[in-house]
Design an enzyme around this catalytic site. Structure first.
Site, PDB file in Angstrom:
ATOM      1  N   GLU A  65      34.267 -83.432  23.319  1.00  0.00           N
ATOM      2  CA  GLU A  65      35.699 -83.164  23.455  1.00  0.00           C
ATOM      3  C   GLU A  65      36.363 -83.376  22.102  1.00  0.00           C
ATOM      4  OE1 GLU A  65      34.522 -85.640  25.680  1.00  0.00           O
ATOM      5  OE2 GLU A  65      34.426 -84.461  27.518  1.00  0.00           O
ATOM      6  N   TYR A  98      32.943 -77.931  14.080  1.00  0.00           N
ATOM      7  CA  TYR A  98      32.076 -77.629  15.235  1.00  0.00           C
ATOM      8  C   TYR A  98      31.798 -76.124  15.330  1.00  0.00           C
ATOM      9  CZ  TYR A  98      33.492 -82.392  16.395  1.00  0.00           C
ATOM     10  OH  TYR A  98      33.751 -83.748  16.340  1.00  0.00           O
TER      11      TYR A  98
END
Ligand SMILES: CC(C)(COP(=O)(O)OP(=O)(O)OC[C@H]1O[C@@H](n2cnc3c(N)ncnc32)[C@H](O)[C@@H]1OP(=O)(O)O)[C@@H](O)C(=O)NCCC(=O)NCCS
Length: 150
Positions: free
Chosen positions: A106, A118
């Site tokens: 998350e 990411y």
């Protein structure tokens, strides 16, 4: 080129990591909560050092076919030099080698640097957790990288 070494988290890293948590997060993990992970069999925590100095760390939990990232953080003076990239690759390699199907995490929707990081490593946006974070309240973006098998 920096002299980057990745190793498993050990007690000698905990003081620096608790400090790093305080610098980075509004709800930081304490020294004690990090220490508890040293004996948690599902936990795999890796520390990056540069010339012997703690530069950053990643924590993951590996449970059955799943790998969940607890946190990734790098001290400001070591950022944009590939430290987080090396840590995430190490965690992903470990998770893949242990037979998991994916690595997931998350991230605050406003955390553009982390989201860019990411994405650069092949994580994709899979959904939202409403009001997941506190101080300030914010939705979490769920980002996942599925491992290709066979
Ligand atoms: C997010 C964080 C872990 C990145 O660590 P890092 O070691 O600087 O990351 P890397 O050097 O491996 O960056 C790899 C790529 O991610 C992207 N990226 C990283 N930081 C970025 C920034 N500030 N702005 C835009 N893109 C960024 C870039 O694509 C970068 O590649 P490039 O430097 O060649 O352009 C670091 O900024 C940090 O600790 N932030 C505070 C804690 C945090 O938010 N953790 C994530 C919680 S989910």
């Amino acid at each position: 080129m920096i002299n980057l070494i990745l190793e498993q988290m050990q007690s000698g890293h905990l003081e620096a990591l608790a400090e790093l948590e305080k610098i980075c997060f509004s709800q930081p993990w304490s020294y004690k909560s990090l220490e508890e992970e040293l004996t948690n069999k599902t936990a795999h925590f890796f520390v990056a050092t540069v010339d012997g100095e703690v530069a950053g760390y990643i924590g993951v939990y590996i449970v059955c076919e799943s790998c969940f990232v607890t946190n990734v953080a790098v001290f400001p003076q070591f950022r944009r030099q590939g430290v987080a990239t090396a840590l995430i690759k190490m965690a992903a390699l470990t998770a893949d080698a242990m037979g998991t199907d994916f690595i997931s995490l998350e991230v605050r929707q406003s955390n553009a640097p982390a989201i860019a990081l990411y994405r650069s490593l092949g994580f994709e946006e899979m959904g939202l957790r409403k009001n997941y974070y506190r101080n300030p309240t914010e939705d979490a973006l769920i980002m996942t990288k599925v491992f290709k098998k066979g």
